[in-house]
Enzyme design. Structure first.
Site, PDB file in Angstrom:
ATOM      1  N   TRP A 102       0.866  -1.188   0.000  1.00 23.21           N
ATOM      2  CA  TRP A 102       0.000   0.000   0.000  1.00 23.21           C
ATOM      3  C   TRP A 102       0.900   1.235   0.000  1.00 23.21           C
ATOM      4  O   TRP A 102       1.942   1.221   0.661  1.00 23.21           O
ATOM      5  CB  TRP A 102      -0.865  -0.033   1.268  1.00 23.21           C
ATOM      6  CG  TRP A 102      -2.029   0.925   1.241  1.00 23.21           C
ATOM      7  CD1 TRP A 102      -2.043   2.193   1.730  1.00 23.21           C
ATOM      8  CD2 TRP A 102      -3.337   0.681   0.724  1.00 23.21           C
ATOM      9  NE1 TRP A 102      -3.274   2.766   1.546  1.00 23.21           N
ATOM     10  CE2 TRP A 102      -4.102   1.855   0.933  1.00 23.21           C
ATOM     11  CE3 TRP A 102      -3.953  -0.408   0.101  1.00 23.21           C
ATOM     12  CZ2 TRP A 102      -5.435   1.976   0.543  1.00 23.21           C
ATOM     13  CZ3 TRP A 102      -5.289  -0.279  -0.280  1.00 23.21           C
ATOM     14  CH2 TRP A 102      -6.014   0.893  -0.067  1.00 23.21           C
ATOM     15  N   ASP A 154       0.002  11.525  -1.647  1.00 21.84           N
ATOM     16  CA  ASP A 154      -0.873  12.598  -1.168  1.00 21.84           C
ATOM     17  C   ASP A 154      -2.022  12.061  -0.317  1.00 21.84           C
ATOM     18  O   ASP A 154      -2.069  10.876   0.018  1.00 21.84           O
ATOM     19  CB  ASP A 154      -1.373  13.436  -2.352  1.00 21.84           C
ATOM     20  CG  ASP A 154      -2.324  12.676  -3.274  1.00 21.84           C
ATOM     21  OD1 ASP A 154      -2.656  11.505  -2.993  1.00 21.84           O
ATOM     22  OD2 ASP A 154      -2.752  13.254  -4.298  1.00 21.84           O
ATOM     23  N   GLU A 157      -3.586   9.129  -1.524  1.00 22.93           N
ATOM     24  CA  GLU A 157      -2.699   7.964  -1.605  1.00 22.93           C
ATOM     25  C   GLU A 157      -2.196   7.727  -3.032  1.00 22.93           C
ATOM     26  O   GLU A 157      -2.060   6.597  -3.481  1.00 22.93           O
ATOM     27  CB  GLU A 157      -3.408   6.717  -1.038  1.00 22.93           C
ATOM     28  CG  GLU A 157      -4.154   7.069   0.245  1.00 22.93           C
ATOM     29  CD  GLU A 157      -4.621   5.888   1.040  1.00 22.93           C
ATOM     30  OE1 GLU A 157      -3.985   5.600   2.042  1.00 22.93           O
ATOM     31  OE2 GLU A 157      -5.610   5.261   0.645  1.00 22.93           O
ATOM     32  N   GLU A 308     -18.906   7.219   1.162  1.00 24.58           N
ATOM     33  CA  GLU A 308     -17.691   7.958   0.802  1.00 24.58           C
ATOM     34  C   GLU A 308     -17.943   8.941  -0.336  1.00 24.58           C
ATOM     35  O   GLU A 308     -17.452  10.064  -0.329  1.00 24.58           O
ATOM     36  CB  GLU A 308     -16.615   6.962   0.360  1.00 24.58           C
ATOM     37  CG  GLU A 308     -15.343   7.625  -0.127  1.00 24.58           C
ATOM     38  CD  GLU A 308     -14.386   6.608  -0.740  1.00 24.58           C
ATOM     39  OE1 GLU A 308     -13.371   6.318  -0.090  1.00 24.58           O
ATOM     40  OE2 GLU A 308     -14.646   6.103  -1.856  1.00 24.58           O
TER      41      GLU A 308
HETATM   42  C1  BGC Z   1      -8.773   7.991   0.386  1.00 26.76           C
HETATM   43  C2  BGC Z   1      -7.973   8.406   1.604  1.00 26.76           C
HETATM   44  C3  BGC Z   1      -8.598   7.800   2.853  1.00 26.76           C
HETATM   45  C4  BGC Z   1      -8.793   6.289   2.699  1.00 26.76           C
HETATM   46  C5  BGC Z   1      -9.582   5.710   3.860  1.00 26.76           C
HETATM   47  C6  BGC Z   1      -8.874   6.475   0.327  1.00 26.76           C
HETATM   48  O1  BGC Z   1      -9.616   6.113  -0.773  1.00 26.76           O
HETATM   49  O2  BGC Z   1      -8.162   8.465  -0.787  1.00 26.76           O
HETATM   50  O3  BGC Z   1      -7.961   9.806   1.726  1.00 26.76           O
HETATM   51  O4  BGC Z   1      -7.769   8.059   3.954  1.00 26.76           O
HETATM   52  O5  BGC Z   1      -9.503   6.029   1.524  1.00 26.76           O
HETATM   53  O6  BGC Z   1     -10.820   6.335   3.996  1.00 26.76           O
END
Ligand code: BGC
Length: 375
Positions: A102, A154, A157, A308
């Site tokens: 990851w 960032d 990710e 989300e």
């Molecule tokens: C997001 C991150 C987040 C993670 C867990 C990812 O898809 O880009 O910003 O921390 O999910 O929610």
């Protein structure tokens, strides 16, 4: 209240906060999501739960203290440190590290933690700044000092070779918090360098870009205002960025992450729409702040879950389907989404009802901004 309950429900007894209980890839505790969520718990008066989260992070940081110290030492000795050897962005709920490829080298979460801890210690009546916690703050502060301007992944990710504006914002917020907590101005020197870097690209372009490699916008740069206060809510480069973000990233009234995003078709995120509302609340635009809150409120399902992102399937079915095939549907209940809803509700309550009228009446006498940093 349902969102506060959701955050509490998504917290393990040991303090860890799961990113999402229903999405297989998110069964971990991210410092980023968790630290925003702990702040939401504090604004709602749930100080004991927030304290448990911070104690969980302290213990997790303690467990990787050798990794952090080694990374700092190698950095100052001029040696490369591989991304996989860096302190992680996410931990198992037990607080251990998983090395699974990851993109873990994301320093923003460490800054966000220091910021959130600072807010907790200032707002929770019985909070204790123990010696162990002080040691963890100093170690994370030194880590941020060393890597503040180093390219890393960032907040989404992605893009590990760039320096990202919203990462700089989190690092700045964390260093300012460390300086205040430890009463040590050394952290402000790096904070000032970070602020100068952000200001330089802001004045070059007249707005804040996504990263050193991308002059387009990214909604996460809204955090330059709240919560990290790198710039003022009325800063002209910020207000220009806000207009550009709204123009380029609005989908069905909510905000997407960045223009070329493809994750689940790039829907609109409650986290980002609430971040926009948070900016408007400080900028004195109560109407727009309220509109953002209402937009998020309309995304709850009948059981009080808040996902989300929304609308990616209609916006870009091809990419939505690719992610669907890989990981199943996007998170239907994301703790961070609830947290940002609570935070925006609090900001609106404070903005419209005076400084002592937030969600929890225990936050009197706290300043949002921390020490002044000049560049
Ligand atoms: C997001 C991150 C987040 C993670 C867990 C990812 O898809 O880009 O910003 O921390 O999910 O929610």
């Amino acid at each position: 209240m349902r969102s506060v309950e959701a955050i509490l429900r998504n917290q393990s007894p040991n303090g860890a906060i799961v990113a999402s209980p229903d999405f297989s890839q998110y069964h971990f505790c991210w410092l980023r999501d968790g630290s925003f969520s702990a702040y939401a718990l504090d604004v709602a008066g749930e100080h004991e739960a927030s304290a448990r989260y911070h104690e969980w992070v302290r213990a997790a940081v303690h467990r990787i203290s050798a990794v952090i110290d080694e990374a700092i030492a190698r950095h100052y000795a001029g040696h490369d440190v591989g991304a996989l050897e860096m302190p992680p962005a996410r931990f198992t709920l037990e607080g251990s590290v998983i090395v699974d490829g990851w993109p873990n080298f994301q320093i923003d979460g460490y800054g966000t933690w220091l910021w959130s801890l600072g807010r907790h210690l200032r707002s929770a009546p019985s909070a204790e700044f123990t010696k162990d916690l002080r040691d963890a703050v100093a170690r994370v502060g030194r880590y941020l000092e060393a890597f503040a301007l180093t390219p890393c992944y960032d907040v989404w990710e992605e893009s590990g070779s760039a320096v990202h504006t919203s990462t700089l914002a989190s690092v700045y917020g964390g260093l300012v918090s460390a300086a205040g907590l430890l009463d040590d101005t050394r952290y402000l020197e790096t904070a000032a360098a970070v602020k100068a870097t952000v200001a330089k690209s802001g004045s070059r372009l007249g707005y804040f870009n996504k990263s050193s490699e991308n002059d387009d916008v990214d909604a996460s740069t809204l955090w330059l205002d709240n919560p990290f206060h790198v710039v003022d809510s009325s800063d002209s480069n910020l207000t220009r960025s806000v207009s550009m973000i709204s123009d380029r990233l609005t989908l069905d009234g909510g905000l997407r992450r960045y223009p070329t995003d493809t994750y689940f078709g790039s829907g609109a995120w409650p986290v980002l729409t609430a971040s926009l509302g948070w900016h408007y609340a400080s900028a004195g635009n109560a109407g727009e702040a309220r509109r953002c809150l209402d937009w998020v409120a309309e995304r709850f399902d009948a059981d009080g879950h808040l996902g989300e992102q929304f609308g990616g399937d209609r916006r870009d079915l091809r990419h939505y389907s690719e992610w669907l095939d890989r990981w199943g549907p996007p998170a239907a209940d994301l703790t961070w989404s609830h947290a940002m809803y609570v935070i925006l509700a609090d900001a609106i309550a404070r903005g419209t009802g005076g400084p002592e009228s937030g969600l929890a009446k225990t936050r009197t006498g706290t300043s949002d901004t921390g020490p002044e940093v000049s560049t």
